[in-house]
Scaffold this active site. Structure first.
Site, PDB file in Angstrom:
ATOM      1  N   VAL A 175       0.824  -1.213   0.000  1.00 37.15           N
ATOM      2  CA  VAL A 175       0.000   0.000   0.000  1.00 37.15           C
ATOM      3  C   VAL A 175       0.859   1.266   0.000  1.00 37.15           C
ATOM      4  O   VAL A 175       0.394   2.340   0.342  1.00 37.15           O
ATOM      5  CB  VAL A 175      -0.982   0.021   1.193  1.00 37.15           C
ATOM      6  CG1 VAL A 175      -2.054  -1.032   1.016  1.00 37.15           C
ATOM      7  CG2 VAL A 175      -0.248  -0.159   2.518  1.00 37.15           C
ATOM      8  N   CYS A 176       2.121   1.126  -0.406  1.00 38.25           N
ATOM      9  CA  CYS A 176       3.002   2.287  -0.511  1.00 38.25           C
ATOM     10  C   CYS A 176       3.227   2.615  -1.982  1.00 38.25           C
ATOM     11  O   CYS A 176       3.491   1.715  -2.782  1.00 38.25           O
ATOM     12  CB  CYS A 176       4.336   2.011   0.171  1.00 38.25           C
ATOM     13  SG  CYS A 176       5.373   3.473   0.306  1.00 38.25           S
ATOM     14  N   ILE A 177       3.112   3.882  -2.328  1.00 39.44           N
ATOM     15  CA  ILE A 177       3.296   4.302  -3.719  1.00 39.44           C
ATOM     16  C   ILE A 177       4.405   5.349  -3.832  1.00 39.44           C
ATOM     17  O   ILE A 177       4.426   6.151  -4.761  1.00 39.44           O
ATOM     18  CB  ILE A 177       1.977   4.830  -4.320  1.00 39.44           C
ATOM     19  CG1 ILE A 177       1.371   5.942  -3.454  1.00 39.44           C
ATOM     20  CG2 ILE A 177       0.989   3.693  -4.520  1.00 39.44           C
ATOM     21  CD1 ILE A 177       0.148   6.598  -4.054  1.00 39.44           C
TER      22      ILE A 177
END
EC number: 1.7.1.7
Length: 327
Positions: A175-177
């Site tokens: 869930v990290c961009i």
């Protein structure tokens, strides 16, 4: 550009087995020491609001697992430490680097937590070094984890400032961009980054992010990690704090990044996103399965404990792990 450094990630690596020397996989010892404490597994549920809350932290500590409480209930941190100590359990909290955090740390002298994690997205920063020194001056017995970083230079600087362990991983999580929004990160080469950083480290490395399977825990240890922080595999349990959502009769749990707008409460400097995960069973069952799989890894390594994983050979075969299959 680092042409001379092997670049690979978890799905590119397969470990090569050695002769098994134990009669049963249950004999394999998965325990790990961090600071003055020994824990059942070298894994840490990510210190994120949809992964851990006070109830889960208490249960993990009671059952002999390491945990790091997130930093997003700032007023609740001091009472949390007190409650944990009243139950003879270790207190492990997170702090940021804003000015008011200095007063908070100083206020803990009478009841210092055993562990403090300095938790910011780009941990190779003067602000983190300053906070490490402040914690060590005010709470000299507290074990300090600092992160997140992605280079040997960062590891050495934080260690030299007084950090007892460093957390390695810039944006490899589900869930990290960060890598999409900024162009920077260890996403896609997280395991190589762990290896790179571990070679420079004198103190423990915590591999943070990019873990998709239980086998990735063994791979992290092979390449130098002492502990492994995991988000998505610990999200979505019945006990998980994430909001429950029902779609077409199937239940899901929310899971979002610490730098997402859902966490921040505003759309500013967003480097995280929200996803829905099908609701799993109980957290205790996942921990049991992780232990059993890691015991199997140790048996394949030809040893009796985690140290044996550090000595195995490996092959790099790009994107080979599934071999066209999925689980």
């Amino acid at each position: 550009m680092f042409n001379d450094m092997p670049v690979f990630d978890y799905e590119d690596i397969q470990l090569i087995p050695n002769k098994c020397i134990i009669n049963s996989r249950s004999e394999a010892d998965t325990s790990v020491r961090l600071g003055n404490y020994t824990f059942k597994l070298p894994v840490i549920p990510a210190n994120m609001q949809t992964i851990i809350d006070e109830t889960i932290a208490e249960q993990l500590a009671r059952d002999g697992y390491f945990y790091i409480m997130h930093r997003f209930d700032e007023e609740g941190r001091k009472p949390f430490i007190q409650r944990m100590h009243e139950q003879q359990l270790i207190a492990s909290i997170s702090v940021g680097v804003k000015d008011y955090e200095y007063d908070f740390v100083s206020s803990l002298k009478e009841d210092a937590p055993e562990f403090i994690t300095i938790d910011i997205a780009h941990g190779h920063a003067d602000s983190v070094i300053k906070m490490i020194k402040h914690i060590k001056a005010e709470l000299p017995e507290t074990f300090v984890i600092a992160g997140n970083v992605g280079t040997p230079e960062a590891v050495r600087e934080l260690e030299n400032a007084g950090a007892d362990a460093t957390k390695v991983g810039i944006g490899p999580g589900k869930v990290c961009i960060t890598k999409v929004k900024t162009g920077f990160g260890t996403g896609g080469w997280q395991l190589a980054a762990v290896r790179w950083c571990a070679k420079a480290a004198r103190k423990p490395i915590i591999a943070d992010g990019g873990i998709r399977t239980h086998g990735d825990i063994a791979k992290s240890i092979r390449f130098g990690a002492t502990m492994v922080m995991i988000g998505s595999l610990f999200a979505g349990h019945i006990e998980s704090p994430g909001k429950m959502v029902e779609i077409d009769g199937q239940s899901f749990k929310e899971y979002y990044g610490s730098a997402s707008e859902y966490q921040k409460g505003e759309h500013k400097n967003v480097e995280g996103k929200k996803i829905l995960l099908p609701t799993k069973g109980h957290l205790a069952d996942t921990l049991t399965e992780m232990k059993q799989d890691l015991q199997s890894s140790i048996s394949y390594a030809g040893g009796r404990d985690l140290e044996s994983l550090r000595r195995v050979n490996y092959v790099i075969v790009k994107n080979s792990i599934w071999n066209g299959d999925s689980i």
